[in-house]
Design an enzyme around this catalytic site. Structure first.
Site, short mmCIF file in Angstrom:
data_model
loop_
_atom_site.label_atom_id
_atom_site.label_comp_id
_atom_site.label_asym_id
_atom_site.label_seq_id
_atom_site.Cartn_x
_atom_site.Cartn_y
_atom_site.Cartn_z
N LYS A 76 93.80 67.14 49.71
CA LYS A 76 94.22 68.54 49.56
C LYS A 76 94.48 68.77 48.07
O LYS A 76 95.49 68.35 47.52
CB LYS A 76 95.48 68.71 50.38
CG LYS A 76 96.06 70.07 50.70
CD LYS A 76 95.80 71.23 49.87
CE LYS A 76 97.09 71.77 49.29
NZ LYS A 76 96.90 72.48 48.03
N GLU A 103 104.12 60.74 42.29
CA GLU A 103 104.13 60.75 40.83
C GLU A 103 104.47 62.17 40.41
O GLU A 103 103.76 63.11 40.78
CB GLU A 103 102.75 60.34 40.28
CG GLU A 103 102.41 58.88 40.49
CD GLU A 103 103.41 57.93 39.84
OE1 GLU A 103 104.07 58.32 38.85
OE2 GLU A 103 103.55 56.81 40.35
N CYS A 134 101.59 65.47 32.57
CA CYS A 134 102.87 64.88 32.96
C CYS A 134 103.36 63.95 31.85
O CYS A 134 104.55 63.73 31.70
CB CYS A 134 102.72 64.12 34.26
SG CYS A 134 101.36 62.96 34.23
N GLU A 194 111.38 70.08 32.37
CA GLU A 194 109.95 70.00 32.08
C GLU A 194 109.40 71.42 31.89
O GLU A 194 109.56 72.26 32.75
CB GLU A 194 109.21 69.33 33.25
CG GLU A 194 107.75 69.12 32.96
CD GLU A 194 106.99 68.53 34.15
OE1 GLU A 194 107.11 69.08 35.26
OE2 GLU A 194 106.26 67.55 33.95
P1 NAD Z 1 103.02 71.20 42.59
O1 NAD Z 1 104.08 70.24 43.02
O2 NAD Z 1 103.33 72.64 42.64
O3 NAD Z 1 101.72 71.01 43.51
C1 NAD Z 1 101.09 69.76 43.64
C2 NAD Z 1 100.31 69.74 44.94
O4 NAD Z 1 101.23 69.79 46.03
C3 NAD Z 1 99.38 70.94 45.13
O5 NAD Z 1 98.19 70.50 45.75
C4 NAD Z 1 100.16 71.84 46.06
O6 NAD Z 1 99.34 72.68 46.83
C5 NAD Z 1 100.83 70.80 46.94
N1 NAD Z 1 102.03 71.25 47.64
C6 NAD Z 1 102.94 72.18 47.25
N2 NAD Z 1 103.90 72.31 48.19
C7 NAD Z 1 103.60 71.43 49.18
C8 NAD Z 1 104.23 71.10 50.41
N3 NAD Z 1 105.35 71.68 50.82
N4 NAD Z 1 103.66 70.15 51.18
C9 NAD Z 1 102.51 69.54 50.80
N5 NAD Z 1 101.88 69.83 49.64
C10 NAD Z 1 102.42 70.76 48.84
O7 NAD Z 1 102.55 70.71 41.14
P2 NAD Z 1 101.48 71.40 40.18
O8 NAD Z 1 102.08 72.64 39.64
O9 NAD Z 1 100.17 71.47 40.86
O10 NAD Z 1 101.36 70.30 39.02
C11 NAD Z 1 102.22 70.24 37.94
C12 NAD Z 1 103.24 69.14 38.12
O11 NAD Z 1 102.56 67.90 38.36
C13 NAD Z 1 104.08 68.88 36.91
O12 NAD Z 1 105.43 68.74 37.29
C14 NAD Z 1 103.56 67.56 36.35
O13 NAD Z 1 104.48 66.81 35.60
C15 NAD Z 1 103.16 66.86 37.58
N6 NAD Z 1 102.18 65.81 37.30
C16 NAD Z 1 102.60 64.50 37.37
C17 NAD Z 1 101.71 63.47 37.08
C18 NAD Z 1 102.14 62.04 37.17
O14 NAD Z 1 101.28 61.18 37.31
N7 NAD Z 1 103.43 61.75 37.11
C19 NAD Z 1 100.39 63.77 36.71
C20 NAD Z 1 100.00 65.11 36.66
C21 NAD Z 1 100.90 66.13 36.97
#
Ligand code: NAD
Length: 477
Positions: free
Chosen positions: A171, A245, A279, A378
């Protein structure tokens, strides 16, 4: 482009849809993605469950050969994938091209794992017994990804999941779903039907239905700390394996004896490439007082020279942020920084003016208090704060005074300073005289504290998440 679901080897149209707008030019419609109903998660998990047993039985070498084919399929479309990712989420083409190459390299790395040993032979008390360990796949794994590395992050989860014999329901984020669709168009049918399934839609709808599904065996999630913590709680309650992550607030320490040119270049790259949406992006620069003025001056001059603009142009350093929501979030943090009394060295300088996209000028704050909002939260945009300290002791204490612990760097010519930093910094990825972003694919990746569930991705470390250890004893009669 029309994005739909891929379930059991078939493209399945989704009725409810959302337009995808270019973040670089919001007047341009790139296509549409399906917003699946929760039922799609049921169908995809059922397809994965049906396919997983046969996939496991195929054996690692054969699975590896299919991963090599997948690598070749992506490699033949590198430029197309890079351009699509750039159009969809705004990262400059120079970076998405590198990311597409990385996705190919990750597939090859895990394809090669198909030829490598996975267990150990352990002495048995009975000399006529053979005792050894095997690796068993988890079964059906849910993979939920963010938009900021639309090619590499999905592949660094899908490739190890598949090589170790799991079936996948993937997803992707709403803001990078077209890129996900194109990748699955290229590689999906290389694998037996149902081994790799794709479902598109809102995290709160089909994403939630997927992670709540009673018949999944593991969840690999990358995204925000809020959603990751929720997913961790769901997985714990279900008693299944998970890895989350999440966010970072990554510090760079610039010691008084640092190579300033190197420190400036690495800070700019870490903070501003991908418009700060990594990230591992550099977000706090903790500078020893003695070199503060020289460093701040050079950092500002270098930042003001960066090209902000159309991400499809090869010399663009940073493009727009991904969405209106992200744009508003970053602008909010910039206002909060000013209200809290930090000094704006550069930013909002007109470079972003007039463009019909979500452009934010690279922004530097000075005199940031370690407890300030912009030093603790962040931001995920092209914004970096300078914090001044009197000593290395204070620098490490300020760096560690945060709920996150993903990556951290120090710039110094002193081995003693470097070693002390390595030992005392609370981060999963620790770098000396290098930027906070940019860890290699064959090395373990992950954070500590609020950044990660402490499991590791990439390299050989991935086997720990995607498999269980089975201890076998065979007694000869
Ligand atoms: P997000 O948490 O909003 O979404 C991530 C994913 O989760 C998306 O596919 C979203 O549709 C899904 N999602 C959202 N709510 C959900 C739920 N209730 N149940 C299941 N899935 C759900 O994050 P984003 O805005 O897409 O990405 C940015 C964030 O990702 C930043 O905080 C960044 O630091 C983090 N990030 C971390 C790493 C790492 O390896 N630590 C790498 C890249 C990005």
């Amino acid at each position: 482009m029309t994005g739909n679901n891929f379930i059991a080897g078939q493209w399945v149209p989704v009725e409810r849809r959302r337009e995808v707008l270019s973040p670089a030019n919001t007047g341009e419609v790139l296509g549409s993605i399906g917003l699946s109903a929760p039922q799609a998660a049921q169908e995809a998990v059922a397809a994965a469950r049906k396919a997983q047993r046969g996939w496991k039985a195929m054996g690692m070498v054969n699975r590896g050969n299919l991963l090599f084919q997948a690598a070749a399929a992506l490699e033949a479309h590198l430029d197309e994938l890079a351009e699509l990712a750039t159009r969809e989420m705004g990262k400059p083409i120079s970076e998405t091209r590198g990311e597409a190459m990385r996705a190919v390299a990750i597939l090859r790395y895990y394809a090669g794992e198909g030829y490598r040993a996975v267990g150990e032979v352990i002495p048995a008390a009975n000399p006529n017994a053979l005792q050894y360990t095997e690796r068993e796949p988890l079964g059906v794994v849910a993979i939920v990804t963010p938009w900021n590395f639309p090619l590499a992050i999905p592949i660094w989860k899908i490739a190890p999941a598949l090589i170790y014999g799991n079936a996948v329901v993937f997803k992707p984020a709403e803001w990078s779903s077209l890129t996900a669709v194109r990748m699955v168009e290229l590689i999906g049918s290389i694998f037996p039907a149902g081994v790799l399934n794709l479902i598109l839609g809102l995290g709160t709808e089909v994403g939630e239905a997927l992670v709540q599904h009673p018949d999944i065996d593991g969840i690999s999630f990358t995204g925000s700390t809020g959603v990751g913590s929720h997913i961790a709680a769901v997985a714990t309650q279900k008693g299944i394996k998970y890895q989350t992550e999440m966010g970072g607030k990554n510090p760079v320490i610039v010691a008084a004896d640092a190579d300033l040119d190197l420190a400036v270049e690495a800070t700019v790259s870490g903070a501003m490439r991908s418009a700060g949406q990594k990230c591992t992006a550099t977000s706090r620069v903790i500078v020893e007082e003695a070199i503060h003025d020289a460093f701040a001056e050079r950092l500002t001059a270098r930042t003001q020279s960066l090209k902000l603009g159309n991400p499809l142009e090869p010399d663009t350093y940073l493009g727009p942020v991904v969405s209106e929501l992200q744009y508003q979030k970053v602008q909010h943090f910039i206002s909060v920084g000013q209200q809290e009394g930090a000094r704006l060295l550069t930013g909002d300088d007109g470079r972003a003016g007039g463009a019909p996209g979500f452009y934010i000028a690279p922004t530097i704050f000075d005199g940031v208090d370690p407890g300030a909002t912009i030093a603790q939260e962040e931001i995920f945009g092209p914004v970096v704060g300078i914090l001044s300290v009197q000593s290395l002791d204070e620098a490490i204490q300020v760096a560690n005074n945060i709920r996150y612990g993903l990556s951290a760097s120090v710039f110094t010519r002193s081995l003693a300073t470097a070693m002390r930093f390595v030992h005392e910094i609370e981060a999963g990825l620790v770098r000396v005289n290098d930027e906070t972003a940019g860890v290699e694919l064959q090395a373990p990746f992950g954070g500590v504290k609020g950044s990660s569930s402490h499991s590791r991705e990439q390299g050989r470390a991935a086997i720990e998440f995607y498999t269980h250890v089975k201890t076998v004893s065979i007694r000869a009669l």
